[in-house]
Enzyme design. Structure first.
Site, mmCIF file in Angstrom:
data_model
loop_
_atom_site.group_PDB
_atom_site.id
_atom_site.type_symbol
_atom_site.label_atom_id
_atom_site.label_comp_id
_atom_site.label_asym_id
_atom_site.label_seq_id
_atom_site.Cartn_x
_atom_site.Cartn_y
_atom_site.Cartn_z
ATOM 1 N N LYS A 43 37.091 39.291 27.346
ATOM 2 C CA LYS A 43 36.729 37.913 26.961
ATOM 3 C C LYS A 43 35.588 37.476 27.863
ATOM 4 C CE LYS A 43 36.982 33.732 27.135
ATOM 5 N NZ LYS A 43 35.689 33.053 27.383
ATOM 6 N N GLU A 75 38.931 37.036 40.927
ATOM 7 C CA GLU A 75 37.734 36.989 41.778
ATOM 8 C C GLU A 75 37.143 35.611 41.566
ATOM 9 O OE1 GLU A 75 34.617 36.549 43.188
ATOM 10 O OE2 GLU A 75 33.612 37.998 41.864
ATOM 11 N N CYS A 89 28.970 34.005 43.419
ATOM 12 C CA CYS A 89 30.188 33.665 44.147
ATOM 13 C C CYS A 89 30.010 33.896 45.641
ATOM 14 C CB CYS A 89 31.355 34.477 43.610
ATOM 15 S SG CYS A 89 30.982 36.213 43.470
HETATM 16 O O1 TXE Z 1 33.825 29.134 34.963
HETATM 17 P P1 TXE Z 1 35.241 29.385 34.356
HETATM 18 P P2 TXE Z 1 32.750 28.083 34.479
HETATM 19 C C1 TXE Z 1 32.493 28.707 39.474
HETATM 20 C C2 TXE Z 1 31.344 27.761 39.718
HETATM 21 C C3 TXE Z 1 31.296 26.948 38.499
HETATM 22 C C4 TXE Z 1 32.739 26.892 38.086
HETATM 23 C C5 TXE Z 1 32.959 26.683 36.628
HETATM 24 O O2 TXE Z 1 31.638 26.941 40.807
HETATM 25 O O3 TXE Z 1 30.801 25.664 38.711
HETATM 26 O O4 TXE Z 1 33.265 28.122 38.466
HETATM 27 O O5 TXE Z 1 32.226 27.629 35.880
HETATM 28 C C6 TXE Z 1 37.347 31.726 31.110
HETATM 29 N N1 TXE Z 1 42.306 30.598 30.683
HETATM 30 N N2 TXE Z 1 32.122 30.022 39.049
HETATM 31 O O6 TXE Z 1 33.328 26.880 33.817
HETATM 32 O O7 TXE Z 1 35.661 28.233 33.527
HETATM 33 C C7 TXE Z 1 35.996 31.289 30.606
HETATM 34 O O8 TXE Z 1 35.972 31.199 29.213
HETATM 35 C C8 TXE Z 1 41.673 31.749 30.470
HETATM 36 C C9 TXE Z 1 32.388 31.060 39.971
HETATM 37 O O9 TXE Z 1 31.783 28.789 33.689
HETATM 38 O O10 TXE Z 1 36.118 29.795 35.461
HETATM 39 C C10 TXE Z 1 35.117 32.399 31.149
HETATM 40 O O11 TXE Z 1 35.209 33.563 30.333
HETATM 41 N N3 TXE Z 1 40.358 31.898 30.616
HETATM 42 C C11 TXE Z 1 32.188 32.384 39.447
HETATM 43 C C12 TXE Z 1 35.756 32.669 32.513
HETATM 44 O O12 TXE Z 1 37.090 32.217 32.410
HETATM 45 C C13 TXE Z 1 39.642 30.839 31.021
HETATM 46 C C14 TXE Z 1 31.351 32.613 38.277
HETATM 47 C C15 TXE Z 1 35.080 31.951 33.677
HETATM 48 O O13 TXE Z 1 34.968 30.590 33.353
HETATM 49 C C16 TXE Z 1 40.255 29.589 31.271
HETATM 50 C C17 TXE Z 1 31.192 31.475 37.425
HETATM 51 C C18 TXE Z 1 41.642 29.503 31.089
HETATM 52 N N4 TXE Z 1 42.300 28.356 31.304
HETATM 53 C C19 TXE Z 1 31.562 30.236 37.836
HETATM 54 N N5 TXE Z 1 39.303 28.727 31.654
HETATM 55 C C20 TXE Z 1 32.275 33.557 40.342
HETATM 56 N N6 TXE Z 1 33.400 33.744 41.004
HETATM 57 O O14 TXE Z 1 31.357 34.325 40.438
HETATM 58 C C21 TXE Z 1 38.135 29.388 31.642
HETATM 59 N N7 TXE Z 1 38.335 30.667 31.248
#
Ligand code: TXE
Length: 502
Positions: A185, A260, A294
């Site tokens: 996903k 992660e 990250c």
């Molecule tokens: O990440 P999300 P987002 C951090 C960064 C950013 C924040 C939000 O601070 O501002 O996260 O970013 C899926 N159940 N990072 O909103 O939501 C989602 O569809 C299952 C850190 O883009 O965490 C996507 O495929 N899945 C980071 C994935 O999770 C869920 C990289 C990541 O999305 C879900 C990016 C749920 N409830 C953002 N909610 C890093 N560690 O590198 C979301 N997803």
């Protein structure tokens, strides 16, 4: 990202891979994928829901039980991964272009990065047939006891938008080497490279159903996948909020998770450091990839005796960074990937001002001609930051640096570890004893000494504290996707008191 059901004909249309077929969502709904430099949609992806997830998980489950995959030796699985590695090298330019178009990461970074991913498939392909069980030196002499490492089953790989194919590869290479099947996903903000990438596995000869994709929103497709009872493990990269939600959802079925998550990494400059190299490392830590990593070194801890000199050099360096189109090879700082993230970065800058930090550089949206219609934020440096401020505690995930002065080694360690996160840290010093002492004291999964933002398939990666659970990369990563079976054999058949433990 806007959800739409009617799409202009000129948008590129992508489908999921489920059971070897290219499929759209059962609902027929789509999501737009935006080019962050133009601010316009350029492609559309299926908006999947629970029924699509059911189909994909069923395909992965059937493939896991099918001798076409289950019957392969580890050596044969490894050879399939070697083929994928060759295909990645052949097509890496295409994937670099796709990823740059979809998430705005610089082409100068995506080009070598995607090519490098081939090494992950070779490393874990080679490791596949080196995972050995053991014959145990038993305390019960008539027993012959050995262990086997077996795959878990269907893995859900949920990835983020900032580096879709790299984050996917960190999961996919070890999980396939271990003999699992997968439902991927990708992030709704940048799914396209993943949807094309899985074609390489089809071409390499992976059996039908071993690799499946579902696209869609986190709270729809993502949640349904994490909640699916036939998923053995969720391997997740994303924000802390999403990670906690996945953890909670998975708990209902006692599904395993590896997470992660984010970071607030301290990059520490001591006064005995080579300051040119340290400032270069500070820039690499926060302005590379527009700070959307990250491992961003978003807290720059600088010893007071060199503070002003470091800030001066840093501001001079960063103010010269060229913003512009991510497809231009001279661009150094590209756009923010998504509109919500752009708004988030600007809101964090507001918090910096409100909490009393001094803005030494940037501090606002960038809208020069080179920035097109993209979501750009100027490289921003806050000085006079105290570690209690929100810009020092909360993840920005953008080009915003907090400079925090410190007195001495103990002070640096205290400030660095005063964080909910613990993904990475950096230390700049020419004193080897200090390098070792401070590295040992860091509460983070990775410590870089006199370098920053280096990763490898060989080196384990993962978070302490709220930065995550589990490790990716390196030999231990394959054990994230294996479970141990212990087999007991009695060599002397005998009957005894059946009511006592043997
Ligand atoms: O990440 P999300 P987002 C951090 C960064 C950013 C924040 C939000 O601070 O501002 O996260 O970013 C899926 N159940 N990072 O909103 O939501 C989602 O569809 C299952 C850190 O883009 O965490 C996507 O495929 N899945 C980071 C994935 O999770 C869920 C990289 C990541 O999305 C879900 C990016 C749920 N409830 C953002 N909610 C890093 N560690 O590198 C979301 N997803």
């Amino acid at each position: 990202m806007s959800d739409i059901t009617q799409t202009p004909a000129e948008l590129a249309e992508y489908h999921n891979l489920v059971a070897g077929q290219r499929v759209m969502a059962d609902s027929g709904e789509w999501l737009d994928s935006f080019n962050p430099y133009t601010g316009q949609p350029w492609a559309r992806i299926p908006r999947c829901g629970a029924s699509d997830i059911d189909s994909a998980v069923a395909a992965a489950k059937a493939a896991f039980q099918d001798p076409a995959w289950r019957g392969l030796t580890a050596t044969q699985r490894g050879k399939l991964l070697f083929k994928v590695a060759d295909l990645i090298e052949q097509h890496s330019d295409r994937f670099a272009e796709l990823e740059t178009q979809d998430n705005g990461k610089l082409i100068t970074e995506t080009t070598p990065l995607i090519k490098y991913l081939a090494d992950w498939y070779r490393y874990f392909g080679g490791l596949a047939d080196k995972i050995e069980g053991a014959v145990l030196p038993m305390d019960k002499p008539s027993n012959f006891v050995y262990t086997r490492h077996e795959p878990l089953g269907v893995i859900a790989a949920i990835t983020a938008w900032n580096s879709p194919l790299m984050l996917l590869t960190w999961k996919l290479a070890p999980l396939l080497a271990a003999g699992n099947t997968v439902v991927i996903k990708p992030s709704e903000h940048a799914s396209v490279s993943t949807l094309e990438f899985v074609e390489l596995f089809v071409e390499a000869g992976f059996p039908v159903g071993v690799i499946n994709t579902v696209t869609g929103l986190g709270n729809e497709a993502g949640e349904a996948l994490a909640a699916h009872p036939d998923v053995a493990k969720v391997a997740f990269t994303g924000g802390e909020k999403g990670g906690k939600s996945v953890f909670e959802t998975a708990a209902h079925n006692l599904t395993q998770v590896s997470l992660e998550l984010g970071g607030k990494s301290a990059n520490i400059i001591f006064d005995d450091a080579n300051l040119d190299a340290a400032v270069n490392g500070a820039v690499a830590g926060i302005f590379a990839a527009t700070g959307q990593t990250c491992i961003a070194g978003s807290r720059l801890l600088v010893q007071k005796s060199v503070h002003d000199q470091v800030v001066e050099q840093l501001v001079e360096f960063a103010s010269a960074a060229k913003m512009g189109s991510p497809t231009e090879t001279t661009t150094q700082v590209g756009p923010i990937t998504t509109k919500p993230q752009y708004n988030h970065v600007l809101s964090m800058i507001e918090k910096g001002h409100a909490d009393g930090a001094t803005c030494a550089l940037g501090g606002k949206a960038a809208d020069s001609e080179e920035c097109g219609n993209g979501w750009f934020v100027e490289p921003t440096v806050f000085t006079g930051v105290s570690n209690e401020m929100r810009i020092a505690q909360e993840e920005v995930f953008g080009p915003v640096l907090s400079v925090i002065p410190f007195e001495d080694e103990a002070d640096a360690i205290r400030i660095a570890n005063d964080s909910l996160y613990g993904l990475a840290s950096g230390i700049w010093t020419s004193d080897i004893g200090r390098a070792i002492r401070v590295s040992n004291a860091m509460e983070s999964g990775t410590v870089w000494v006199n370098t920053y933002r280096a990763v490898s398939f060989i080196a384990p990666f993962g978070g302490y504290k709220n930065s995550g659970i589990g490790r990716e990369n390196g030999q231990e990563a394959i054990f994230e996707f294996l479970q141990t079976k212990t087999v007991w054999m009695e060599t002397e058949l005998k009957t005894g008191n059946p009511f006592l433990m043997k």
